[in-house]
Motif scaffolding. Structure first.
Motif, PDB file in Angstrom:
ATOM      1  N   ALA A 272     -58.146  42.385  -3.617  1.00 38.50           N
ATOM      2  CA  ALA A 272     -58.067  43.179  -2.402  1.00 38.50           C
ATOM      3  C   ALA A 272     -57.807  42.289  -1.181  1.00 38.50           C
ATOM      4  O   ALA A 272     -58.310  41.177  -1.089  1.00 38.50           O
ATOM      5  CB  ALA A 272     -59.352  43.967  -2.205  1.00 38.50           C
ATOM      6  N   SER A 273     -57.039  42.809  -0.240  1.00 41.83           N
ATOM      7  CA  SER A 273     -56.775  42.066   0.991  1.00 41.83           C
ATOM      8  C   SER A 273     -58.019  42.073   1.875  1.00 41.83           C
ATOM      9  O   SER A 273     -58.935  42.892   1.696  1.00 41.83           O
ATOM     10  CB  SER A 273     -55.597  42.680   1.750  1.00 41.83           C
ATOM     11  OG  SER A 273     -56.005  43.852   2.453  1.00 41.83           O
ATOM     12  N   ILE A 274     -58.043  41.192   2.851  1.00 40.33           N
ATOM     13  CA  ILE A 274     -59.167  41.156   3.786  1.00 40.33           C
ATOM     14  C   ILE A 274     -59.300  42.488   4.509  1.00 40.33           C
ATOM     15  O   ILE A 274     -60.402  42.948   4.783  1.00 40.33           O
ATOM     16  CB  ILE A 274     -59.053  39.969   4.776  1.00 40.33           C
ATOM     17  CG1 ILE A 274     -60.360  39.824   5.557  1.00 40.33           C
ATOM     18  CG2 ILE A 274     -57.839  40.127   5.680  1.00 40.33           C
ATOM     19  CD1 ILE A 274     -60.494  38.506   6.295  1.00 40.33           C
TER      20      ILE A 274
ATOM     21  N   SER B  65     -58.546  45.527   3.324  1.00 39.89           N
ATOM     22  CA  SER B  65     -59.171  46.478   2.393  1.00 39.89           C
ATOM     23  C   SER B  65     -60.663  46.227   2.283  1.00 39.89           C
ATOM     24  O   SER B  65     -61.464  47.170   2.245  1.00 39.89           O
ATOM     25  CB  SER B  65     -58.524  46.401   1.011  1.00 39.89           C
ATOM     26  OG  SER B  65     -57.193  46.850   1.070  1.00 39.89           O
ATOM     27  N   LYS B  66     -61.050  44.964   2.241  1.00 42.69           N
ATOM     28  CA  LYS B  66     -62.472  44.628   2.136  1.00 42.69           C
ATOM     29  C   LYS B  66     -63.245  45.096   3.371  1.00 42.69           C
ATOM     30  O   LYS B  66     -64.378  45.568   3.253  1.00 42.69           O
ATOM     31  CB  LYS B  66     -62.643  43.128   1.914  1.00 42.69           C
ATOM     32  CG  LYS B  66     -62.196  42.682   0.538  1.00 42.69           C
ATOM     33  CD  LYS B  66     -62.326  41.181   0.366  1.00 42.69           C
ATOM     34  CE  LYS B  66     -61.850  40.762  -1.016  1.00 42.69           C
ATOM     35  NZ  LYS B  66     -61.960  39.322  -1.228  1.00 42.69           N
TER      36      LYS B  66
ATOM     37  N   ASP C  63     -63.372  48.993   3.262  1.00 45.92           N
ATOM     38  CA  ASP C  63     -64.296  49.444   2.211  1.00 45.92           C
ATOM     39  C   ASP C  63     -65.735  48.997   2.436  1.00 45.92           C
ATOM     40  O   ASP C  63     -66.609  49.285   1.624  1.00 45.92           O
ATOM     41  CB  ASP C  63     -63.809  48.950   0.844  1.00 45.92           C
ATOM     42  CG  ASP C  63     -62.524  49.629   0.408  1.00 45.92           C
ATOM     43  OD1 ASP C  63     -62.198  50.717   0.936  1.00 45.92           O
ATOM     44  OD2 ASP C  63     -61.821  49.051  -0.448  1.00 45.92           O
TER      45      ASP C  63
ATOM     46  N   GLU D 140     -66.952  45.949   2.368  1.00 46.20           N
ATOM     47  CA  GLU D 140     -67.362  44.784   1.577  1.00 46.20           C
ATOM     48  C   GLU D 140     -67.638  43.569   2.456  1.00 46.20           C
ATOM     49  O   GLU D 140     -68.434  42.706   2.089  1.00 46.20           O
ATOM     50  CB  GLU D 140     -66.290  44.436   0.543  1.00 46.20           C
ATOM     51  CG  GLU D 140     -66.115  45.490  -0.532  1.00 46.20           C
ATOM     52  CD  GLU D 140     -64.975  45.161  -1.474  1.00 46.20           C
ATOM     53  OE1 GLU D 140     -64.675  43.954  -1.660  1.00 46.20           O
ATOM     54  OE2 GLU D 140     -64.378  46.098  -2.018  1.00 46.20           O
ATOM     55  N   ILE D 141     -66.939  43.475   3.584  1.00 44.80           N
ATOM     56  CA  ILE D 141     -67.196  42.424   4.557  1.00 44.80           C
ATOM     57  C   ILE D 141     -67.255  43.076   5.936  1.00 44.80           C
ATOM     58  O   ILE D 141     -66.675  44.152   6.150  1.00 44.80           O
ATOM     59  CB  ILE D 141     -66.149  41.277   4.498  1.00 44.80           C
ATOM     60  CG1 ILE D 141     -64.741  41.787   4.764  1.00 44.80           C
ATOM     61  CG2 ILE D 141     -66.206  40.546   3.175  1.00 44.80           C
ATOM     62  CD1 ILE D 141     -63.707  40.671   4.836  1.00 44.80           C
TER      63      ILE D 141
ATOM     64  N   GLU E 202     -52.187  48.942  -0.487  1.00 42.52           N
ATOM     65  CA  GLU E 202     -51.886  47.539  -0.194  1.00 42.52           C
ATOM     66  C   GLU E 202     -50.417  47.263  -0.449  1.00 42.52           C
ATOM     67  O   GLU E 202     -50.021  46.737  -1.492  1.00 42.52           O
ATOM     68  CB  GLU E 202     -52.801  46.627  -1.004  1.00 42.52           C
ATOM     69  CG  GLU E 202     -54.234  46.725  -0.548  1.00 42.52           C
ATOM     70  CD  GLU E 202     -55.136  45.694  -1.188  1.00 42.52           C
ATOM     71  OE1 GLU E 202     -54.660  44.831  -1.951  1.00 42.52           O
ATOM     72  OE2 GLU E 202     -56.345  45.764  -0.910  1.00 42.52           O
TER      73      GLU E 202
END
Length: 142
Positions: free
Chosen positions: A2-4, A6-7, A10, A12-13, A45
């Motif tokens: 996953a790209s930054i 997307s993270k 979502d 995640e970050i 993406e």
């Protein structure tokens, strides 16, 4: 992988999300051209914006216009600029930012904002987006 973007979309970050829906997410750029500079990112993406399906591209433009109206209100900008260049991250995205002069479009003039400044910018933009729409796609408290 996953790209930054997307993270961030979502969860995640960490990132300052302004808008999320089934097609895209909007987040603040951490090295903005001007305060309030946002990235409108499709969930798909796809590297180059020319490869996006027409309906996705149309949706991104609609969301960019909503964000732009909020930016113009919050930052009292003369204009709202948009750049599609896509060299930093291989995931199509629209740069949307408050602008008061042509020099605001110069990518070499990017600057840093502190996490606190980014949070303040995001809070103000989310509030404006909630006022301008039903707020269903604006994360955080209503």
């Amino acid at each position: 992988m996953a790209s930054i973007f997307s993270k961030i979309i979502d969860g995640e970050i960490p990132g300052q999300l302004l808008w999320t829906d089934a097609v895209c997410g909007v987040l603040l750029d951490i090295e903005p051209l001007t305060p309030g500079h946002a990235l409108v990112v499709p969930r798909a993406e796809i590297d180059h914006w020319l490869d996006l399906p027409g309906e996705t591209l149309a949706h991104l433009m609609d969301v960019a216009a909503r964000v732009g109206r909020a930016q113009q209100e919050v930052f009292a900008a003369a204009r709202v600029g948009m750049i599609i260049q896509g060299f930093e991250v291989p995931h199509a995205h629209l740069h949307v930012f408050p602008a008061n002069s042509a020099s605001d479009f110069e990518l070499s003039r990017r600057s840093s904002r502190t996490p606190e400044q980014l949070a303040q910018d995001a809070d103000a933009l989310r509030a404006a987006l909630r006022t301008q729409s039903d707020g269903a796609h604006v994360p955080g408290e209503a």
